[in-house]
Design a protein around this motif. Sequence first.
Motif, PDB file in Angstrom:
ATOM      1  N   GLU A 236       0.859  -1.179   0.000  1.00 21.88           N
ATOM      2  CA  GLU A 236       0.000   0.000   0.000  1.00 21.88           C
ATOM      3  C   GLU A 236       0.895   1.227   0.000  1.00 21.88           C
ATOM      4  O   GLU A 236       1.701   1.409   0.896  1.00 21.88           O
ATOM      5  N   ARG A 237       0.769   2.029  -1.010  1.00 25.31           N
ATOM      6  CA  ARG A 237       1.723   3.126  -1.025  1.00 25.31           C
ATOM      7  C   ARG A 237       1.107   4.486  -1.310  1.00 25.31           C
ATOM      8  O   ARG A 237       1.822   5.464  -1.479  1.00 25.31           O
ATOM      9  N   SER A 238      -0.234   4.549  -1.350  1.00 28.44           N
ATOM     10  CA  SER A 238      -0.832   5.824  -1.725  1.00 28.44           C
ATOM     11  C   SER A 238      -0.393   6.941  -0.773  1.00 28.44           C
ATOM     12  O   SER A 238      -0.282   8.088  -1.170  1.00 28.44           O
ATOM     13  N   SER A 239      -0.114   6.586   0.486  1.00 26.59           N
ATOM     14  CA  SER A 239       0.312   7.642   1.399  1.00 26.59           C
ATOM     15  C   SER A 239       1.798   7.935   1.247  1.00 26.59           C
ATOM     16  O   SER A 239       2.316   8.838   1.868  1.00 26.59           O
ATOM     17  N   ARG A 240       2.477   7.134   0.401  1.00 25.38           N
ATOM     18  CA  ARG A 240       3.915   7.344   0.255  1.00 25.38           C
ATOM     19  C   ARG A 240       4.300   7.821  -1.147  1.00 25.38           C
ATOM     20  O   ARG A 240       5.447   7.763  -1.551  1.00 25.38           O
ATOM     21  N   SER A 241       3.280   8.250  -1.888  1.00 28.38           N
ATOM     22  CA  SER A 241       3.563   8.864  -3.189  1.00 28.38           C
ATOM     23  C   SER A 241       2.776  10.169  -3.274  1.00 28.38           C
ATOM     24  O   SER A 241       1.816  10.372  -2.540  1.00 28.38           O
ATOM     25  N   HIS A 242       3.206  11.039  -4.168  1.00 28.79           N
ATOM     26  CA  HIS A 242       2.459  12.273  -4.413  1.00 28.79           C
ATOM     27  C   HIS A 242       1.570  12.039  -5.631  1.00 28.79           C
ATOM     28  O   HIS A 242       2.027  11.459  -6.602  1.00 28.79           O
ATOM     29  N   SER A 243       0.323  12.491  -5.585  1.00 29.73           N
ATOM     30  CA  SER A 243      -0.455  12.435  -6.820  1.00 29.73           C
ATOM     31  C   SER A 243      -0.769  13.859  -7.282  1.00 29.73           C
ATOM     32  O   SER A 243      -1.036  14.743  -6.471  1.00 29.73           O
ATOM     33  N   GLY A 282      15.532  -1.210   3.861  1.00 29.28           N
ATOM     34  CA  GLY A 282      15.183  -1.558   2.482  1.00 29.28           C
ATOM     35  C   GLY A 282      14.255  -0.562   1.819  1.00 29.28           C
ATOM     36  O   GLY A 282      14.479   0.644   1.871  1.00 29.28           O
ATOM     37  N   ASP A 283      13.170  -1.089   1.211  1.00 27.92           N
ATOM     38  CA  ASP A 283      12.222  -0.265   0.448  1.00 27.92           C
ATOM     39  C   ASP A 283      11.635   0.864   1.280  1.00 27.92           C
ATOM     40  O   ASP A 283      11.473   1.978   0.815  1.00 27.92           O
ATOM     41  N   ARG A 284      11.288   0.520   2.516  1.00 28.21           N
ATOM     42  CA  ARG A 284      10.630   1.484   3.392  1.00 28.21           C
ATOM     43  C   ARG A 284      11.545   2.676   3.666  1.00 28.21           C
ATOM     44  O   ARG A 284      11.116   3.823   3.673  1.00 28.21           O
ATOM     45  N   LEU A 285      12.803   2.376   3.876  1.00 31.64           N
ATOM     46  CA  LEU A 285      13.774   3.434   4.152  1.00 31.64           C
ATOM     47  C   LEU A 285      13.975   4.310   2.912  1.00 31.64           C
ATOM     48  O   LEU A 285      14.023   5.531   2.987  1.00 31.64           O
ATOM     49  N   ARG A 286      14.062   3.627   1.766  1.00 27.69           N
ATOM     50  CA  ARG A 286      14.260   4.353   0.512  1.00 27.69           C
ATOM     51  C   ARG A 286      13.073   5.287   0.251  1.00 27.69           C
ATOM     52  O   ARG A 286      13.240   6.452  -0.091  1.00 27.69           O
ATOM     53  N   GLU A 287      11.875   4.758   0.446  1.00 32.87           N
ATOM     54  CA  GLU A 287      10.668   5.581   0.281  1.00 32.87           C
ATOM     55  C   GLU A 287      10.745   6.809   1.179  1.00 32.87           C
ATOM     56  O   GLU A 287      10.495   7.923   0.749  1.00 32.87           O
ATOM     57  N   ALA A 288      11.065   6.536   2.451  1.00 30.40           N
ATOM     58  CA  ALA A 288      11.097   7.628   3.434  1.00 30.40           C
ATOM     59  C   ALA A 288      12.091   8.703   3.019  1.00 30.40           C
ATOM     60  O   ALA A 288      11.816   9.900   3.127  1.00 30.40           O
ATOM     61  N   GLN A 289      13.238   8.265   2.515  1.00 27.52           N
ATOM     62  CA  GLN A 289      14.243   9.242   2.096  1.00 27.52           C
ATOM     63  C   GLN A 289      13.758  10.072   0.915  1.00 27.52           C
ATOM     64  O   GLN A 289      13.972  11.279   0.862  1.00 27.52           O
ATOM     65  N   HIS A 290      13.105   9.386  -0.033  1.00 29.57           N
ATOM     66  CA  HIS A 290      12.585  10.114  -1.203  1.00 29.57           C
ATOM     67  C   HIS A 290      11.507  11.118  -0.795  1.00 29.57           C
ATOM     68  O   HIS A 290      11.453  12.223  -1.316  1.00 29.57           O
ATOM     69  N   ILE A 291      10.641  10.700   0.125  1.00 24.33           N
ATOM     70  CA  ILE A 291       9.568  11.604   0.560  1.00 24.33           C
ATOM     71  C   ILE A 291      10.159  12.821   1.270  1.00 24.33           C
ATOM     72  O   ILE A 291       9.826  13.964   0.969  1.00 24.33           O
ATOM     73  N   ASN A 292      11.074  12.531   2.196  1.00 27.02           N
ATOM     74  CA  ASN A 292      11.751  13.621   2.910  1.00 27.02           C
ATOM     75  C   ASN A 292      12.367  14.617   1.972  1.00 27.02           C
ATOM     76  O   ASN A 292      12.214  15.827   2.106  1.00 27.02           O
ATOM     77  N   LYS A 293      13.085  14.056   1.005  1.00 26.96           N
ATOM     78  CA  LYS A 293      13.814  14.888   0.064  1.00 26.96           C
ATOM     79  C   LYS A 293      12.843  15.757  -0.745  1.00 26.96           C
ATOM     80  O   LYS A 293      13.061  16.962  -0.900  1.00 26.96           O
ATOM     81  N   SER A 294      11.763  15.145  -1.227  1.00 25.13           N
ATOM     82  CA  SER A 294      10.892  15.925  -2.104  1.00 25.13           C
ATOM     83  C   SER A 294      10.063  16.938  -1.311  1.00 25.13           C
ATOM     84  O   SER A 294       9.812  18.036  -1.797  1.00 25.13           O
ATOM     85  N   LEU A 295       9.651  16.584  -0.089  1.00 27.11           N
ATOM     86  CA  LEU A 295       8.898  17.565   0.698  1.00 27.11           C
ATOM     87  C   LEU A 295       9.799  18.727   1.113  1.00 27.11           C
ATOM     88  O   LEU A 295       9.370  19.886   1.101  1.00 27.11           O
ATOM     89  N   SER A 296      11.049  18.423   1.457  1.00 29.63           N
ATOM     90  CA  SER A 296      11.884  19.572   1.829  1.00 29.63           C
ATOM     91  C   SER A 296      12.260  20.390   0.598  1.00 29.63           C
ATOM     92  O   SER A 296      12.369  21.613   0.689  1.00 29.63           O
ATOM     93  N   ALA A 297      12.383  19.730  -0.561  1.00 29.00           N
ATOM     94  CA  ALA A 297      12.626  20.497  -1.791  1.00 29.00           C
ATOM     95  C   ALA A 297      11.452  21.431  -2.087  1.00 29.00           C
ATOM     96  O   ALA A 297      11.643  22.582  -2.489  1.00 29.00           O
ATOM     97  N   LEU A 298      10.238  20.928  -1.857  1.00 30.28           N
ATOM     98  CA  LEU A 298       9.051  21.772  -2.060  1.00 30.28           C
ATOM     99  C   LEU A 298       9.069  22.954  -1.089  1.00 30.28           C
ATOM    100  O   LEU A 298       8.833  24.101  -1.478  1.00 30.28           O
ATOM    101  N   GLY A 299       9.380  22.663   0.176  1.00 29.67           N
ATOM    102  CA  GLY A 299       9.482  23.728   1.174  1.00 29.67           C
ATOM    103  C   GLY A 299      10.525  24.757   0.770  1.00 29.67           C
ATOM    104  O   GLY A 299      10.295  25.969   0.867  1.00 29.67           O
ATOM    105  N   ASP A 300      11.678  24.295   0.278  1.00 34.17           N
ATOM    106  CA  ASP A 300      12.757  25.204  -0.124  1.00 34.17           C
ATOM    107  C   ASP A 300      12.313  26.109  -1.275  1.00 34.17           C
ATOM    108  O   ASP A 300      12.640  27.299  -1.308  1.00 34.17           O
TER     109      ASP A 300
END
Length: 371
Positions: A236-243, A282-300
């Motif tokens: 289940e990944r809808s909460s871990r992707s941006h639409s 694994g996958d969960r960590l990678r997802e978390a890193q991508h989300i962090n990165k993109s949300l902080s990029a948006l904030g920046d």
Amino acid sequence: GDYHIVLAENRRMFNELQELKGNIRVYCRIRPFLPGHGEKHSTVEYIGEHGELAVVNPSKQGKDRRRNFKFNKVFGPDSTQAEVYSDTQPLIRSVLDGYSVCIFAYGQTGSGKTYTMTGPNGASEEDWGVNYRALNDLFSISQKRRDSLIYEIQVQMVEIYNERVRDLLLSDVHYNTLKYFVSLDFHTLGIVSTVQPNGLAVPDASMHPVTSTSDVLELIDVGLKNRAVGATAMNERSSRSHSVVSIHVRGKDSHSGTALHGNLHLVDLAGSERVDRSEATGDRLREAQHINKSLSALGDVIFALAQKNSHVPYRNSKLTQLLQSSLGGQAKTLMFVQLNPDVSSYSETVSTLKFAERVSGVELGAARSSK
Ligand code: ADP
């Protein structure tokens, strides 16, 4: 009597105009306690009429216990969907006037992002979220103008997961996930940034002409199904992707023939919660890193725009690259910051509010000092 009503009305319009001058607006919404969730103690201590918000940590003493924030608006747990939308309506009109508008929902999973943007499952009209109401207005206003302007409206819908972009509207639902997973070529994005005449946000994503709200709802439904198809293979990944639902509007003046282009991007962001580093692998960590990165990029990006910096770091994430032509300049941004009021979410609530403060506070300050 009447005199005061007129004054109040003038003041309201004046405030609305003032508010519209700022291109970045942040609305905070606190969802109610949910029955059966064992939620008991609210962190929300005070909601002011002009966007003031105070949160407290009931389990803490001393001067750090209370934190104050100020946004363009704060909607309390009793606010209705209609109330939440009413201040958004002028933005929808501006899309038809040729502006770009991005509406984001930010917050931890379970804080009400989907509720605000879409509404509850099988919602009746009264419970409709921002998306449906915005589309209805978009079509009804374009109809009202049809004697002078002919509008063509097209829709794209993509998902960003682990910094890869997937078209959610490729003709059919494909049940082979791997085949279906199309990564869009972002090398072309450099060209998009120089404002394309047709305002395409994703050059390679499919475009779908629409003529009514129900057309769009059907497409979004297909998109959501496609999103779910991807999810079975990857949890289940809808909460871990941006639409991102993008509505492209082209209006042609039926007398002079001149054209205008507007865009409306409706963005349901991935959950902002921090993943426990010690547990995620694994996958969960990678997802978390991508989300962090993109949300902080948006904030920046929003922060840089609010500061009117000459350099805006669009290129640090797919999300900000994708929305580059619709963030900044004349474009208008609205962010719904969603909060779970329960004390168990206190630390997420504070980090959500800090993000929100960063993207909004400076813009307010800048607007004030220039007056
Ligand atoms: P998110 O999209 O942030 O993960 P949801 O929108 O799914 O969160 O909300 C989580 C739960 O809370 C859902 O059951 C939703 O129906 C409920 N909820 C959220 N906001 C409200 C609200 N304003 N009024 C009533 N229920 C709400």
